[in-house]
Write a protein that holds these residues in place. Structure first.
Motif, mmCIF file in Angstrom:
data_model
loop_
_atom_site.group_PDB
_atom_site.id
_atom_site.type_symbol
_atom_site.label_atom_id
_atom_site.label_comp_id
_atom_site.label_asym_id
_atom_site.label_seq_id
_atom_site.Cartn_x
_atom_site.Cartn_y
_atom_site.Cartn_z
ATOM 1 N N UNK A 1 -2.886 7.361 9.457
ATOM 2 C CA UNK A 1 -2.420 7.483 10.839
ATOM 3 C C UNK A 1 -2.547 8.924 11.315
ATOM 4 N N UNK A 2 -2.226 9.858 10.456
ATOM 5 C CA UNK A 2 -2.379 11.267 10.830
ATOM 6 C C UNK A 2 -3.833 11.595 11.173
ATOM 7 N N UNK A 3 -4.767 11.057 10.385
ATOM 8 C CA UNK A 3 -6.177 11.284 10.677
ATOM 9 C C UNK A 3 -6.582 10.657 12.013
ATOM 10 N N UNK A 4 -5.920 9.557 12.367
ATOM 11 C CA UNK A 4 -6.256 8.844 13.607
ATOM 12 C C UNK A 4 -5.699 9.539 14.849
ATOM 13 N N UNK A 5 -4.416 9.969 14.780
ATOM 14 C CA UNK A 5 -3.752 10.481 15.985
ATOM 15 C C UNK A 5 -3.730 12.001 16.042
ATOM 16 N N UNK A 6 -4.009 12.669 14.929
ATOM 17 C CA UNK A 6 -4.010 14.119 14.920
ATOM 18 C C UNK A 6 -2.751 14.698 14.307
ATOM 19 N N UNK A 7 -2.896 15.936 13.843
ATOM 20 C CA UNK A 7 -1.800 16.636 13.167
ATOM 21 C C UNK A 7 -0.667 16.944 14.137
ATOM 22 N N UNK A 8 0.581 16.801 13.648
ATOM 23 C CA UNK A 8 1.761 17.190 14.403
ATOM 24 C C UNK A 8 2.656 18.052 13.503
ATOM 25 N N UNK A 9 3.379 19.026 14.066
ATOM 26 C CA UNK A 9 4.255 19.867 13.244
ATOM 27 C C UNK A 9 5.518 19.117 12.814
ATOM 28 N N UNK A 10 6.053 19.527 11.673
ATOM 29 C CA UNK A 10 7.373 19.059 11.257
ATOM 30 C C UNK A 10 8.047 20.119 10.401
ATOM 31 N N UNK A 11 9.288 19.843 9.998
ATOM 32 C CA UNK A 11 10.080 20.845 9.290
ATOM 33 C C UNK A 11 9.870 20.801 7.780
ATOM 34 N N UNK A 12 9.138 19.794 7.280
ATOM 35 C CA UNK A 12 8.950 19.626 5.843
ATOM 36 C C UNK A 12 7.476 19.296 5.572
ATOM 37 N N UNK A 13 6.988 19.535 4.376
ATOM 38 C CA UNK A 13 5.539 19.407 4.134
ATOM 39 C C UNK A 13 5.090 17.994 3.758
ATOM 40 N N UNK A 14 5.754 16.979 4.258
ATOM 41 C CA UNK A 14 5.395 15.595 3.941
ATOM 42 C C UNK A 14 5.115 14.846 5.246
ATOM 43 N N UNK B 1 0.854 -1.182 0.000
ATOM 44 C CA UNK B 1 0.000 0.000 0.000
ATOM 45 C C UNK B 1 0.894 1.236 0.000
ATOM 46 N N UNK B 2 0.500 2.246 -0.736
ATOM 47 C CA UNK B 2 1.282 3.483 -0.772
ATOM 48 C C UNK B 2 1.588 3.990 0.637
ATOM 49 N N UNK B 3 2.841 4.372 0.860
ATOM 50 C CA UNK B 3 3.218 4.925 2.165
ATOM 51 C C UNK B 3 2.410 6.176 2.483
ATOM 52 N N UNK B 4 2.014 6.925 1.463
ATOM 53 C CA UNK B 4 1.177 8.107 1.710
ATOM 54 C C UNK B 4 -0.177 7.702 2.281
ATOM 55 N N UNK B 5 -0.761 6.647 1.740
ATOM 56 C CA UNK B 5 -2.065 6.196 2.223
ATOM 57 C C UNK B 5 -1.994 5.866 3.713
ATOM 58 N N UNK B 6 -0.971 5.118 4.104
ATOM 59 C CA UNK B 6 -0.800 4.745 5.507
ATOM 60 C C UNK B 6 -0.536 5.977 6.372
ATOM 61 N N UNK B 7 0.401 6.821 5.945
ATOM 62 C CA UNK B 7 0.769 7.987 6.759
ATOM 63 C C UNK B 7 -0.414 8.917 6.947
ATOM 64 N N UNK B 8 -1.174 9.127 5.895
ATOM 65 C CA UNK B 8 -2.316 10.032 5.998
ATOM 66 C C UNK B 8 -3.421 9.437 6.868
#
Length: 811
Positions: free
Chosen positions: A132-145, A123-130
């Motif tokens: 998980x982000x929807x599940x645990x909530x947004x967190x800041x980072x230094x890059x837009x990915x 499965x696309x890593x983007x699909x998984x990451x997005x």
């Protein structure tokens, strides 16, 4: 004995109507490249056309033969799956994965009655990451990915030196393991010393089959010529091998890299070997001094009781497609590091736990390894499903890497503690988890339980506690980035950090690398391909401002490109020399410098010393001088120029220094000889006499300090003004070319002062490599540059050399 069947052949990569042969180990991008279905993402701006690959689901297929073995169990084993995968055997799911940094094992004993399809669906890593982000909530980072929401090599999502090429595939070997009765699941070697006796305490875990659950098992260990045995009680045992008068493993420059072959065998009641574990191990002690003193908080590594000045470099994955990195490639790059005087590599937290090949070579070369856990430049959620994955990966990789003598430090993260305090994360998080529990809780606990013989540090930068700012240079480790981002490299001289774990200055790659990466493009700093291969925010602006402080900036456009290319590479080397020479001169207060960075993962303008086509930049050769055992520089102490003899060798150094005050046209105005006596691993200072000091602000005088060293000299220069203000004469010189067949000697004789002369050998031929970088010649002096790989040297060689020679010119 366990039987192993590698699963390397017969794989197919599939997506929709795409159906191509696949290589294992490998990844989707390399398989598509091999099939001619995509263009090389490293060339021109092809990267942007391949974003779809990382957002697509893929499937790898092969067929497993019918089970033909007398063994009780057959396991399907993957050393690494990148990243989110469903594994199916005969159409039935046997497991799911979501972590690139772990291995996986599935019992398929009853599924191989006939030839059986094996499918690994990614499965696309983007699909998984997005998700998980929807599940645990947004967190800041230094890059837009969304790299912090998935346990995958973060820099595959792009960085300020790397492309966005989000990979998928079987990136490490796969195999079938057939076994009976019992197998080894984990061996943890604790290597310590009791006086001169080496103690190898091996903590062993086993898995048993149902029929082997009650059988008597024995573990038999050997380290060198010394052995020990122990019964296995259930699924655990511990045995200790004593090695009298153990030869010590030492870092390069501090002794030999003594290694012992270690072996542990698991035997059944009849003495039959069921399984075997083999590694090379070394005996040494490692401590980290973080004591408080009058200057702040120390950060000094000591190996075998001897404090070490860390002559370090940061290591990033050597290819954005890590399955392409071979043992030979590791050896080439790490040998380049060792040849430059490096004694420590920091494996940076946005990359990988590297393969055992990497650490094996470091063991052999005496290169100390500082290992980051893979967390970088982001707030990482501590909720499920990430927390259990992180704990499992940490336990597995600490166990896997702990046999390596070169590994001397575990580090919790890169810049996340600093980011929480300074990058406006704290208000954005509003109490949400962000990784602190990993760095100050989970990870130190895992290291203490699993690998207690090595120190752990919570992060880089980190001051040791929240009592101090995380990036306080007086406490612990510091990163120096304001200089590159905002000011001038001379500002390195304003502080003496206890340990500089990151600092750097950008420059473009070599000319031949640019020509290969940007075919057909008319090169200039802002040409389309050059801008695409510059990933840092305002990178070209910072390069230009950095140049303008010291040189006349060449005109923009193609006409000024060659000059811009030389000057930016020179400025990179000058910047790093300014920092390292200053900080090194303050040993032992400052206990290490770790350059950002040694290597590149593709052709790019970056902070690297070796570019993405494996060619050394001028910085590499300057680093070789800066990290030599003996370094001669002129530094300011108490407001005046002072000769510094920095001796990191094990023998005293009586540096007989010849000082000359010289004019721009080559006349010697004053000369004297003095001695700076530096003991072993120490620094000696000697103030420059008043009559040798160039007048403050003089544009026509400079100081030369020379010390005989082998067949040549160590040279240090002091100019009272910046290059753009100094009255350099128009350069005049003679060139001779002598072709010896396997090597071509280029002899340059100066008729005027030649400051920072550089032969860009790759302009002579893409395969040509020079043996030295920047050098300064006084009038009448000659230097020989040995060039390898210039096979067509002949008529016109002198003219070609002149076109490939660069030096500082009058403003």
């Amino acid at each position: 004995m366990k039987d192993v069947t590698p699963l390397t052949d017969g794989w197919t990569l599939r997506h929709d109507r795409t159906d191509v042969p696949a290589t294992v180990p490998g990844c989707v991008h390399t398989d598509l490249l091999a099939a001619g279905l995509i263009e090389d993402p490293f060339l021109s701006r092809n990267e942007t056309d391949l974003a779809w690959v990382g957002r697509t689901d893929w499937r790898y297929d092969t067929v497993l033969g019918a089970r033909d073995t007398a063994h009780e169990r057959t396991d399907l084993v993957f050393d690494g799956l990148d990243t989110v995968a469903t594994v199916r055997v005969g159409g039935e799911t046997v497991g799911n994965t979501r972590n690139m940094h772990r291995s996986y094992r599935f019992d398929i004993t009853d599924r191989l009655k006939t030839a059986t399809p094996l499918q690994v669906e990614f499965t696309s890593a983007y699909t998984e990451a997005e998700a998980v982000r929807a599940q645990v909530g947004e967190r800041p980072n230094a890059y837009p990915e969304p790299f912090q929401y998935i346990r995958k090599m973060a820099c595959s999502f792009g960085w300020d030196w790397g492309p966005t090429l989000v990979t998928a595939g079987l990136w490490k070997p796969a195999r079938l393991e057939h076994w009976s009765t019992a197998r080894l699941t984990r061996v943890r070697p604790h290597l310590t010393l009791d006086g001169t006796t080496g103690l190898a305490e091996l903590r062993v875990d086993v898995e048993r089959t149902e029929t082997g659950s009650a059988q008597r098992l024995t573990a038999r260990a050997r380290v060198g010529d010394h052995t020990a045995t122990a019964a296995v009680d259930g699924t655990h045992t511990t045995l200790t091998v004593q090695v009298p008068d153990a030869a010590l493993w030492c870092p390069r420059g501090y002794g030999e890299q003594s290694l012992y072959e270690a072996e542990l065998e698991l035997l059944d009641a009849d003495g039959t070997v069921l399984d075997r574990w083999e590694r090379r191990v070394g005996f040494r002690t490692v401590t980290l001094d973080t004591g408080a003193d009058a200057h702040g908080t120390a950060f000094t590594l000591a190996v075998n009781g001897e404090p070490v000045f860390a002559r370090g470099v940061n290591w990033i994955p050597d290819d954005v497609f890590p399955s392409r990195i071979t043992r030979d490639r590791y050896r080439t790059r790490l040998t380049q590091a060792a040849d430059a005087g490096v004694n420590l590599l920091r494996v940076w937290g946005g990359g990988l736990y590297e393969s055992d090949d990497f650490y094996d070579v470091c063991d052999e070369l005496g290169l100390l390894v500082w290992q980051d856990f893979p967390f970088a430049c982001a707030a990482y959620p501590e909720e499920q499903p990430l927390r259990s994955e992180i704990e499992a990966e940490a336990r597995e990789n600490v166990t896997r890497l702990m046999p390596h003598a070169s590994l001397v430090l575990w580090n919790g993260n890169n810049e996340n503690l600093w980011g929480f305090r300074d990058w406006e994360w704290e208000p954005a998080l509003d109490g949400d988890s962000w990784g602190e529990g990993y760095y100050l809780g989970l990870l130190p606990r895992i290291v203490a339980e699993t690998d207690p013989t090595r120190p752990y540090w919570a992060g880089s930068p980190w001051s040791g506690s929240w009592d101090h700012h995380p990036n306080d240079p007086a406490h612990g480790t510091a990163h120096s980035w304001d200089v590159w981002n905002r000011t001038d490299y001379t500002d390195y001289l304003d502080t003496v950090p206890r340990f500089v774990a990151e600092f750097g200055w950008q420059a473009p790659p070599t000319h031949a690398t640019l020509r290969r990466a940007l075919p057909g493009e008319e090169l200039h700093p802002t040409s389309p391909g050059m801008l695409h291969h510059q990933k840092a925010a305002d990178g070209n602006g910072k390069l230009r401002r950095g140049l303008a402080r010291h040189f006349t900036v060449p005109e923009s456009g193609p006409a000024g490109f060659d000059r811009w290319h030389y000057l930016t590479q020179l400025n990179q080397a000058r910047a790093i020399a300014t920092g390292i020479a200053h900080w090194r001169s303050h040993w032992p207060l400052c206990a290490g410098t770790v350059l950002w960075q040694l290597n590149d993962c593709w052709p790019v303008t970056s902070w690297a010393a070796i570019d993405g086509d494996e060619r050394p930049k001028p910085l590499y050769f300057t680093l070789r001088e800066l990290y030599a055992d003996r370094l001669l520089t002129v530094q300011r102490r108490d407001g005046r120029p002072t000769v510094v003899a920095d001796n990191q060798s094990p023998a005293p150094w009586d540096a007989d220094v010849t000082l000359r005050r010289i004019t721009a046209d080559g006349r010697t105005l004053a000369e004297t000889t003095m001695t700076a006596r530096a003991g072993a691993r120490s620094v000696a200072l000697a103030a420059v006499p008043d009559d040798l000091l160039p007048a403050a602000g003089s544009t026509t005088e400079f100081l030369v300090a020379d010390v005989p060293e082998g067949p040549g000299v160590l040279r240090a220069l002091h100019f009272p003004v910046r290059d753009r203000e100094f009255a350099y004469p128009a350069p005049r010189y003679d060139v001779a070319v002598v072709d010896h067949g396997d090597v071509v000697d280029v002899v340059v004789t100066a008729r005027t002062l030649l400051r920072d002369l550089l032969l860009q050998a790759d302009r002579l031929a893409p395969t040509a490599v020079a043996d030295r970088g920047l050098l300064t010649l006084l009038p009448g002096e000659s230097a020989t540059v040995h060039v390898h790989g210039w096979d067509d040297a002949g008529a016109g060689s002198t003219a070609a050399v002149r076109a490939a020679l660069f030096m500082v010119e009058p403003a």
